[in-house]
Design a protein around this motif. Structure first.
Motif, mmCIF file in Angstrom:
data_model
loop_
_atom_site.group_PDB
_atom_site.id
_atom_site.type_symbol
_atom_site.label_atom_id
_atom_site.label_comp_id
_atom_site.label_asym_id
_atom_site.label_seq_id
_atom_site.Cartn_x
_atom_site.Cartn_y
_atom_site.Cartn_z
ATOM 1 N N TYR A 197 4.757 5.375 -8.681
ATOM 2 C CA TYR A 197 5.499 4.214 -9.158
ATOM 3 C C TYR A 197 6.878 4.117 -8.512
ATOM 4 C CZ TYR A 197 1.717 3.845 -12.496
ATOM 5 O OH TYR A 197 0.464 3.715 -13.060
ATOM 6 N N ASP A 198 7.494 5.249 -8.227
ATOM 7 C CA ASP A 198 8.742 5.229 -7.462
ATOM 8 C C ASP A 198 8.470 4.690 -6.062
ATOM 9 O OD1 ASP A 198 11.479 5.776 -6.823
ATOM 10 O OD2 ASP A 198 10.837 7.601 -5.812
ATOM 11 N N ALA A 199 7.325 5.074 -5.480
ATOM 12 C CA ALA A 199 6.949 4.560 -4.164
ATOM 13 C C ALA A 199 6.748 3.046 -4.195
ATOM 14 C CB ALA A 199 5.677 5.251 -3.675
ATOM 15 N N MET A 200 6.103 2.551 -5.251
ATOM 16 C CA MET A 200 5.912 1.104 -5.392
ATOM 17 C C MET A 200 7.244 0.384 -5.517
ATOM 18 S SD MET A 200 2.623 0.912 -7.936
ATOM 19 C CE MET A 200 0.945 1.220 -7.351
ATOM 20 N N ASN A 201 8.171 0.940 -6.282
ATOM 21 C CA ASN A 201 9.490 0.320 -6.423
ATOM 22 C C ASN A 201 10.233 0.280 -5.102
ATOM 23 O OD1 ASN A 201 9.241 -0.221 -9.182
ATOM 24 N ND2 ASN A 201 10.173 1.719 -9.799
ATOM 25 N N GLN A 202 10.112 1.337 -4.324
ATOM 26 C CA GLN A 202 10.730 1.348 -3.002
ATOM 27 C C GLN A 202 10.102 0.275 -2.105
ATOM 28 O OE1 GLN A 202 10.928 5.183 -1.064
ATOM 29 N NE2 GLN A 202 11.498 6.253 -2.947
ATOM 30 N N ALA A 203 8.785 0.145 -2.176
ATOM 31 C CA ALA A 203 8.076 -0.819 -1.332
ATOM 32 C C ALA A 203 8.455 -2.247 -1.675
ATOM 33 C CB ALA A 203 6.571 -0.620 -1.470
ATOM 34 N N VAL A 204 8.643 -2.535 -2.956
ATOM 35 C CA VAL A 204 8.999 -3.888 -3.388
ATOM 36 C C VAL A 204 10.301 -4.345 -2.730
ATOM 37 C CG1 VAL A 204 9.900 -5.129 -5.386
ATOM 38 C CG2 VAL A 204 7.714 -3.937 -5.552
ATOM 39 N N LYS A 205 11.217 -3.425 -2.530
ATOM 40 C CA LYS A 205 12.501 -3.775 -1.918
ATOM 41 C C LYS A 205 12.345 -4.205 -0.465
ATOM 42 C CE LYS A 205 15.056 -0.659 -4.974
ATOM 43 N NZ LYS A 205 15.898 0.563 -5.067
ATOM 44 N N GLN A 254 7.041 2.121 6.215
ATOM 45 C CA GLN A 254 8.229 2.914 5.926
ATOM 46 C C GLN A 254 7.791 4.298 5.469
ATOM 47 O OE1 GLN A 254 10.639 2.782 2.235
ATOM 48 N NE2 GLN A 254 12.340 2.146 3.535
ATOM 49 N N VAL A 255 8.359 5.317 6.057
ATOM 50 C CA VAL A 255 8.109 6.700 5.640
ATOM 51 C C VAL A 255 9.385 7.208 4.978
ATOM 52 C CG1 VAL A 255 7.504 9.031 6.365
ATOM 53 C CG2 VAL A 255 6.494 7.054 7.544
ATOM 54 N N VAL A 272 0.861 -1.183 0.000
ATOM 55 C CA VAL A 272 0.000 0.000 0.000
ATOM 56 C C VAL A 272 0.896 1.233 0.000
ATOM 57 C CG1 VAL A 272 -1.840 1.262 1.177
ATOM 58 C CG2 VAL A 272 -1.734 -1.247 1.347
ATOM 59 N N VAL A 273 0.830 2.023 -1.059
ATOM 60 C CA VAL A 273 1.581 3.278 -1.101
ATOM 61 C C VAL A 273 0.607 4.428 -0.884
ATOM 62 C CG1 VAL A 273 3.351 2.311 -2.592
ATOM 63 C CG2 VAL A 273 1.440 3.529 -3.620
ATOM 64 N N ASP A 305 4.854 5.143 2.819
ATOM 65 C CA ASP A 305 4.303 6.496 2.877
ATOM 66 C C ASP A 305 5.355 7.496 2.394
ATOM 67 O OD1 ASP A 305 2.038 8.316 4.198
ATOM 68 O OD2 ASP A 305 3.997 9.166 4.706
ATOM 69 N N GLY A 306 4.900 8.455 1.591
ATOM 70 C CA GLY A 306 5.817 9.417 1.001
ATOM 71 C C GLY A 306 6.152 10.607 1.863
ATOM 72 N N GLY A 307 5.727 10.584 3.139
ATOM 73 C CA GLY A 307 6.008 11.704 4.041
ATOM 74 C C GLY A 307 4.754 12.500 4.348
ATOM 75 N N SER A 308 3.706 11.813 4.765
ATOM 76 C CA SER A 308 2.415 12.460 5.023
ATOM 77 C C SER A 308 2.513 13.448 6.174
ATOM 78 C CB SER A 308 1.348 11.408 5.342
ATOM 79 O OG SER A 308 1.083 10.605 4.223
ATOM 80 N N SER A 309 1.741 14.512 6.055
ATOM 81 C CA SER A 309 1.681 15.536 7.109
ATOM 82 C C SER A 309 0.313 15.593 7.772
ATOM 83 C CB SER A 309 2.011 16.910 6.503
ATOM 84 O OG SER A 309 1.098 17.233 5.456
ATOM 85 N N ASP A 310 -0.569 14.629 7.450
ATOM 86 C CA ASP A 310 -1.936 14.665 7.967
ATOM 87 C C ASP A 310 -2.147 13.763 9.182
ATOM 88 O OD1 ASP A 310 -1.752 12.194 6.775
ATOM 89 O OD2 ASP A 310 -3.664 12.330 5.698
ATOM 90 N N GLY A 311 -1.073 13.156 9.667
ATOM 91 C CA GLY A 311 -1.183 12.292 10.829
ATOM 92 C C GLY A 311 -1.706 10.904 10.530
ATOM 93 N N SER A 312 -1.872 10.548 9.243
ATOM 94 C CA SER A 312 -2.472 9.258 8.892
ATOM 95 C C SER A 312 -1.587 8.078 9.301
ATOM 96 C CB SER A 312 -2.776 9.202 7.392
ATOM 97 O OG SER A 312 -1.632 9.511 6.627
ATOM 98 N N VAL A 313 -0.278 8.224 9.153
ATOM 99 C CA VAL A 313 0.625 7.133 9.514
ATOM 100 C C VAL A 313 0.627 6.922 11.024
ATOM 101 C CG1 VAL A 313 3.027 6.378 9.539
ATOM 102 C CG2 VAL A 313 2.069 7.409 7.479
#
Length: 277
Positions: free
Chosen positions: A72-80, A64-65, A11-12, A41-49
């Protein structure tokens, strides 16, 4: 199977609010327990994480934040970070259709293994929340299916080897999942199998559906199909789509009141093709 975990559900997200928790909650309710959840997570500022971590104490959920350059860059990071035999990507706001999706897909994988087939991609159908209808995927993947419409990533279980070899090409900021599917089909010759399962409930109104990104999608689609099929075949399929009134059918398929009838007719046609084959 070569890995200890059967499924990595990825989940990205970015500032997804309550939708993030609802997506993760739908995953944790699966009757098949053999999975992990990778939240990137790409660095949320809404407190969701932080809210997710407060509400969810399940050790199968890893977060992972880290800054990324888009979905798609987020998905590639998550796959690792993923350790499952198969990967499935759900966006925040999407969910599994019911509690038994992973169990049904596991049964399909075991059936293929008994037939000495090594599944590369197992895909199913999609429930569209906004349209309140099931969108049925073609039970056969061929050149024309690849040109017209491949299964969306929310319904595709990818064997990890396909992403070990190559991740999404993030240069296609709207169509990278489409390009990767065609790469799996044409370059890797992956065994791609349809499962008659409604896999995911899709929220709708996503990144690729904005007006500007629809224009980008058309441009990127053209570039990708020419790359994998050649210009001559791509032009032939484009003409076929025009002659069969594809633009009109798309309008009908996206209409809340007509989409149910349209998708029932489409499923009936698919069943006839499967029977005749």
């Amino acid at each position: 199977m070569g890995r200890d975990i059967m499924y990595s559900v990825i989940v990205v997200c970015l500032n997804a609010g309550q939708r993030l928790y609802e997506t993760v909650d739908s995953i944790l309710k699966q009757s098949c327990p053999d999975f992990e959840v990778v939240v990137k997570d790409g660095g949320s500022s809404d407190g969701s994480v932080e809210r997710l971590e407060e509400l969810c104490c399940d050790q199968r959920v890893r977060v992972q934040v880290r800054k990324d350059n888009g979905i798609y860059d987020a998905m590639n990071q998550a796959v690792k970070l993923a350790g499952g035999e198969y990967y499935l990507f759900l966006n925040a706001g999407d969910s599994f259709y019911d509690q038994h999706v992973l169990s049904k897909i596991t049964d399909e994988i075991h059936r293929l293994e008994r037939a000495d087939k090594k599944p590369g991609i197992i895909y199913g159908n999609l429930y569209h929340k906004a349209l309140d209808t099931v969108i049925y995927a073609s039970p056969e993947i061929n050149d024309f299916t690849c040109y017209r419409n491949v299964p969306c990533h929310q319904t595709c279980f990818y064997h990890h080897a396909l992403f070990d070899a190559r991740g999404y090409d993030a240069a296609y900021n709207v169509r990278a999942d489409y390009e990767h599917f065609l790469w799996c089909y044409y370059e890797r010759r992956a065994v791609i199998t349809y499962a008659p399962v409604v896999v995911a409930a899709y929220e709708g109104g996503g990144y690729s559906e904005t007006r500007e990104n629809r224009k980008r999608s058309k441009r990127q689609h053209r570039e990708i199909v020419v790359r994998y099929m050649g210009r001559k075949k791509a032009d032939r399929y484009r003409l076929t789509m025009l002659l069969t009134l594809a633009p009109l059918r798309s309008v009908i398929a996206e209409n809340k009141y007509l989409s149910v009838i349209y998708n029932r007719i489409k499923m009936a046609v698919y069943k006839i093709r499967v029977r005749d084959n």
